[in-house]
Design an enzyme around this catalytic site. Structure first.
Site, mmCIF file in Angstrom:
data_model
loop_
_atom_site.group_PDB
_atom_site.id
_atom_site.type_symbol
_atom_site.label_atom_id
_atom_site.label_comp_id
_atom_site.label_asym_id
_atom_site.label_seq_id
_atom_site.Cartn_x
_atom_site.Cartn_y
_atom_site.Cartn_z
ATOM 1 N N GLY A 119 0.819 -1.206 0.000
ATOM 2 C CA GLY A 119 0.000 0.000 0.000
ATOM 3 C C GLY A 119 0.855 1.259 0.000
ATOM 4 N N ALA A 120 1.807 1.321 0.922
ATOM 5 C CA ALA A 120 2.646 2.508 1.023
ATOM 6 C C ALA A 120 3.836 2.234 1.920
ATOM 7 C CB ALA A 120 1.843 3.675 1.593
ATOM 8 N N MET A 121 4.813 3.156 1.886
ATOM 9 C CA MET A 121 6.079 2.942 2.592
ATOM 10 C C MET A 121 6.574 4.234 3.228
ATOM 11 S SD MET A 121 8.513 0.909 3.418
ATOM 12 C CE MET A 121 9.869 1.479 4.404
ATOM 13 N N GLU A 122 7.050 4.088 4.474
ATOM 14 C CA GLU A 122 7.342 5.234 5.346
ATOM 15 C C GLU A 122 8.755 5.784 5.249
ATOM 16 O OE1 GLU A 122 6.901 1.995 6.396
ATOM 17 O OE2 GLU A 122 8.210 1.525 8.089
ATOM 18 N N HIS A 163 -0.945 6.283 8.928
ATOM 19 C CA HIS A 163 -0.064 5.174 9.306
ATOM 20 C C HIS A 163 1.389 5.472 8.921
ATOM 21 C CE1 HIS A 163 0.888 0.819 9.855
ATOM 22 N NE2 HIS A 163 1.788 1.092 8.927
ATOM 23 N N GLU A 164 1.607 5.814 7.666
ATOM 24 C CA GLU A 164 2.992 6.042 7.219
ATOM 25 C C GLU A 164 3.575 7.263 7.918
ATOM 26 O OE1 GLU A 164 3.961 3.490 5.924
ATOM 27 O OE2 GLU A 164 2.128 2.687 5.042
ATOM 28 N N GLU A 223 5.159 -2.142 13.348
ATOM 29 C CA GLU A 223 3.908 -2.275 12.592
ATOM 30 C C GLU A 223 2.690 -2.438 13.503
ATOM 31 O OE1 GLU A 223 3.676 -1.339 9.727
ATOM 32 O OE2 GLU A 223 5.680 -1.563 8.869
#
Ligand code: BES
Ligand code: ZN
Length: 849
Positions: free
Chosen positions: A254-257, A290-291, A313
């Site tokens: 979905g996505a990355m921080e 979240h990220e 997480e």
């Protein structure tokens, strides 16, 4: 190529890296087939580490030259990295490598998507960019120079200079390599600003491909809300001058921080009312949060090793859940999260893939970004908070940030701050991190002389590698109602620590009705035969919205099981009780919409299996349809009123209030379409000016068999919008009947727009098939075969997405022997492929074990 004989990594083997890194300088000369990466790294011996060879990870990179303190060296190269003789003291390592981003189809490391360069380094992707100690406990500051004629050049941290064809970035915060990111492309931005509460002025940008500029506003609002919330609730501020988000079309997750440069699957950030549904908007809000939240829980405090993944997480999911429940409806959010947990984590925990929240071994870490690590990991934190109370939780978190800022920490560190902040002994609680499986609670009630006693027994079945289970600490939230419906004992948190334990409530004037596990206070299964009248009583009177929903769910489940097993008619008593809830227009429309949802077919299959029956997917489908028809008939007189209450007159906004109404309207339309053949849905489809209404109408039309026209209209309207076309593909498979689903999916894989190398498009069709319970489990195995064919095709290109999708087969053991044999044959067919990835091999090995 990856190693042919996969190695297992064990938590118990942890050892620190032999060197520390002060600073890393990287220069990228970008070219699609031959990108040059030079690295200059200052290494100093780590006094806390045992003696070891100097080994740097590296995969699929070609070493052009290497030197130590300016003198050329010739390291020994292996498929996993390089080994080299080094001086005893500190030294400077320099290397130049070549990589080919345009041929990188795995979407890990540096790759290309839609003409732009981007990276994905978590968990172990940095080693595909250059030689490096690619482990999260090695943290360093990074200086990055990018040379390219792409107009936008981005990396982590703050901008440090730019000119024609180059840009430099400096990240002052030490970080592990998995948080490294680079983006280069012809991008447009949606800019904004944010001032932190201590006065730091931060530039915010969302970067997108030309044409997508109009879909950034919601993501930007979500980002600002997240920044404010983390200051208000956790006292955490942002720590750089810029925060960049980039949307890319080809992304496994979905996505990355990445520090200061979050990279998002475009589906997880782009939205406009015309193209995204209310559910998409809510999802985008929570994933941006979240990220962003990872900046403290993950980046400032990271993980010592990948076994500690839940440290970042589980905690960050917990934080994003808190954020959504603060911004929207807490009751609705809790119900949605528990439904998700049961749909995704319970099957995992009750089957061959079961593993602890903190696993103790793995072959491929990418396979452990699971519902257990994420969702059960978040539940464990929720339990901890319930046990110590809100105040102590806040105190422990402050201590965590104080004590561990800049660290690569462990679950032991995490629990220690709670012990130190509260004086509690958490050694038994720690079992939630090490013991796999879902505990089952059975309940015995006793009523005598004004004292009501609840006796709980907990049992956890054996899971792979863990035959014997010890009792867990289980917070059980209980309230008691008097027979007239008043609450006589408000919610009390019982703390169960034994295998069997009693709790007494004294001084009651009449035998109470218990409301047990309020708010789903622990991730357990309640094994309790409750008379239908008692459930109906709770459905009407419980003050806990979660348990009100739960009562209705249980009644629906019992009714469906009776239909499936005994051919019973739909339970009218439950339907009428539900009707009273639906008619109550003082209740939140979103809550009422949730009440109208039936248990999923997969959940019914699981319950049948637990009760010793063999689930028949076709019979489950037929019963579910019959129940929905019965609801439609029984509620027919109130459908107009519901539709009226669901009407939104204000301009579209994806907030909780409007989306709750549209959810109720969608549920009412689904029932209406069972009675009118799709007439009302057709009207809504034609009038719709937002995607929520358009898509709910289209779903009803497909189910009513009246969508031929609408599907064509929808296609022609949206053929140039990738994200909407994913919906067009997915919906046809999701809404197809059991006999057609596999054939519909197969036909769609031959559609010219089926770009199977794009993970979103692949999942739209094949993921939807795996989720269509009766369609996937078609008796002749057509569903299994089609999925396996495509997994075989995708694995050489994209092992990570292939391996994740193998979990569609994780419940094979529930079904009849014919289906079991068909599923196993497909799994074995995949496993037999030459050159199968380590990712997929590990998943299939575990599923079949
Ligand atoms: N750190 C992960 C992204 C990730 C996952 C990278 C697996 C590499 C391998 C990120 O923070 C994350 O958890 N993303 C989730 C969404 C989130 C809202 C739970 C995702 O991508 O699904
Ligand atoms: Zn995350």
């Amino acid at each position: 190529m990856k190693d042919a004989a996969p190695q297992t990594v064990y938590l118990r083997d942890y050892n620190p890296f032999g060197w520390r890194i002060e600073d890393v300088s990287l220069t990228f000369k970008l070219a699609p087939e031959a990108t040059r990466v030079t690295s200059r790294i200052r290494f100093a011996p780590n006094p806390d580490a045992p003696a070891q060879d100097f080994f740097l990870h590296g995969e699929d990179v070609t070493l052009l030259r290497a030197s130590i303190d300016g003198a050329e060296v010739t390291p020994e190269i292996t498929p996993q990295g390089l080994r080299c003789a080094v001086p005893d003291g500190a030294f400077t390592w320099e290397a130049e490598v070549e990589i080919a981003p345009a041929s990188n189809t795995a979407l890990e490391g540096l790759y290309m998507s839609g003409g732009m360069y981007c990276t994905q380094c978590e968990a172990e992707g940095f080693r595909k960019i250059t030689y490096y100690p690619d482990r999260p406990d090695v943290m360093a500051t990074f200086t990055v120079r990018i040379e390219s004629d792409m107009p936008v050049l981005l990396s982590n941290g703050n901008p440090a200079g730019s000119g024609d064809g180059w840009a430099e970035w400096h990240d002052p915060w030490p970080k592990p390599a998995y948080l490294f990111a680079l983006v280069a492309g012809d991008l447009r931005n949606h800019p904004d600003r944010f001032t932190t509460r201590s006065g730091r002025d931060v530039e915010l940008n969302i970067w997108v491909r030309p044409g997508d500029e109009g879909k950034c506003a919601w993501g930007m609002e979500a980002l600002k809300k997240s920044m404010t919330w983390d200051e208000d609730v956790y006292g955490r501020e942002y720590d750089l001058d810029v925060f960049n988000i980039v949307a890319v079309d080809d992304f496994n997750m979905g996505a990355m921080e990445n520090k200061g440069l979050n990279i998002f699957n475009s589906a997880a950030v782009l939205a406009s009312p015309e193209t995204a549904t209310d559910a998409n908007f809510e999802r985008i809000e929570s994933i941006i949060a979240h990220e962003y939240f990872h900046n403290w829980t993950g980046n400032r405090i990271t993980c010592r090793d990948w076994f500690q993944l839940c440290l970042k997480e589980g905690l960050t999911v917990f934080r994003d859940q808190q954020f959504t429940s603060d911004l929207r409806s807490a009751a609705v959010k809790r119900i949605e999260d528990v439904a998700q947990l049961r749909a995704r984590q319970f099957p995992e925990d009750q089957g061959p893939l079961s593993h602890p929240v903190r696993p103790e071994s793995f072959q491929e870490i990418n396979n452990f970004y699971t519902a257990t690590v994420y969702e059960k990991g978040a539940e464990v934190i929720g339990m901890l908070k319930r046990l110590v109370g809100d105040e102590a939780y806040a105190k422990a978190l402050d201590l965590y940030f104080d004590r561990h800022d800049g660290d690569a920490a462990t679950i032991e560190d995490w629990l220690q701050v709670f012990e130190d902040a509260t004086g509690r002994d958490l050694s038994q609680f720690k079992r939630w991190y090490s013991q796999a499986g879902t505990p089952r609670l059975s309940i015995h009630e006793d009523w005598q002389d004004g004292t009501y006693t609840l006796t709980f027994t907990q049992v956890t079945k054996p899971t792979p590698g863990q035959p014997d289970k010890a009792p867990q600490v289980i917070p059980i939230a209980v309230g008691l109602l008097s027979p007239n419906g008043d609450e006589v004992v408000p919610t009390r948190m019982l703390e169960m620590t034994e295998g069997r334990q009693s709790f007494a409530f004294e001084g009651l004037s009449a035998r109470p009705v218990p409301s047990i596990l309020r708010g789903f206070s622990a991730p357990v299964v309640l094994d309790r035969e409750v008379p239908a009248e008692e459930r109906a009583f709770l459905l009407a009177h419980d003050t806990d919205p979660f348990n009100r929903w739960e009562s209705s769910r249980s009644l629906a489940r019992e009714a469906l099981l009776a239909m499936i097993r005994d051919g019973a008619a739909p339970d009218l008593a439950w339907i009428d009780a539900l009707g009273r809830v639906l008619r109550d227009d003082t209740l939140d429309p979103a809550f009422r919409a949730l009440m109208l949802g039936l248990p999923s077919q997969s959940e019914l299959a699981q319950v049948l299996h637990e009760k010793g029956a063999t689930p028949d997917p076709d019979a489950i489908y037929v019963a579910t349809e019959a129940m929905a028809d019965a609801l439609a008939q029984r509620f027919e007189p109130m459908l107009d009123a519901l539709a009226e209450q669901a009407r939104v007159d204000a301009p579209y906004a994806p907030d909780a209030e409007q989306s709750g109404k549209r959810a109720l309207g969608g549920a009412a339309l689904a029932l209406r379409s069972r009675l009118d053949g799709g007439e009302a849905a057709q009207a809504q489809f034609e009038a719709a000016d937002n995607m929520t209404l358009q898509l709910s109408a289209l779903t009803c039309l497909i189910r009513a068999g009246a969508a031929d026209l609408a599907l064509g209209v929808f296609h022609d309207q949206w053929q140039d919008d990738r994200l909407v076309m994913d919906k067009w593909f997915g919906l046809q498979v999701a809404a197809a009947g059991p006999a057609e689903a596999a054939a519909v999916a197969e036909r769609l894989t031959r559609h010219p727009a089926f770009d199977w190398k794009n993970p979103n498009r692949f999942r739209a069709v094949l993921g939807a098939l795996a989720m269509n319970h009766a369609g996937f489990h078609r008796k002749d195995g057509a569903g299994y075969r089609l999925l396996a064919d495509w997994l075989i095709k995708l694995d050489p290109l994209n092992p990570q997405t292939t391996a994740r999708m193998c979990s569609a087969f994780q419940t094979w053991w529930r079904y009849d022997s014919d289906r079991q044999a068909l599923m196993k044959a497909e799994l074995e067919r995949i496993a037999a492929r030459d050159g199968l990835s380590r990712d997929t091999a590990e998943m299939i090995g575990r599923i079949l074990s």
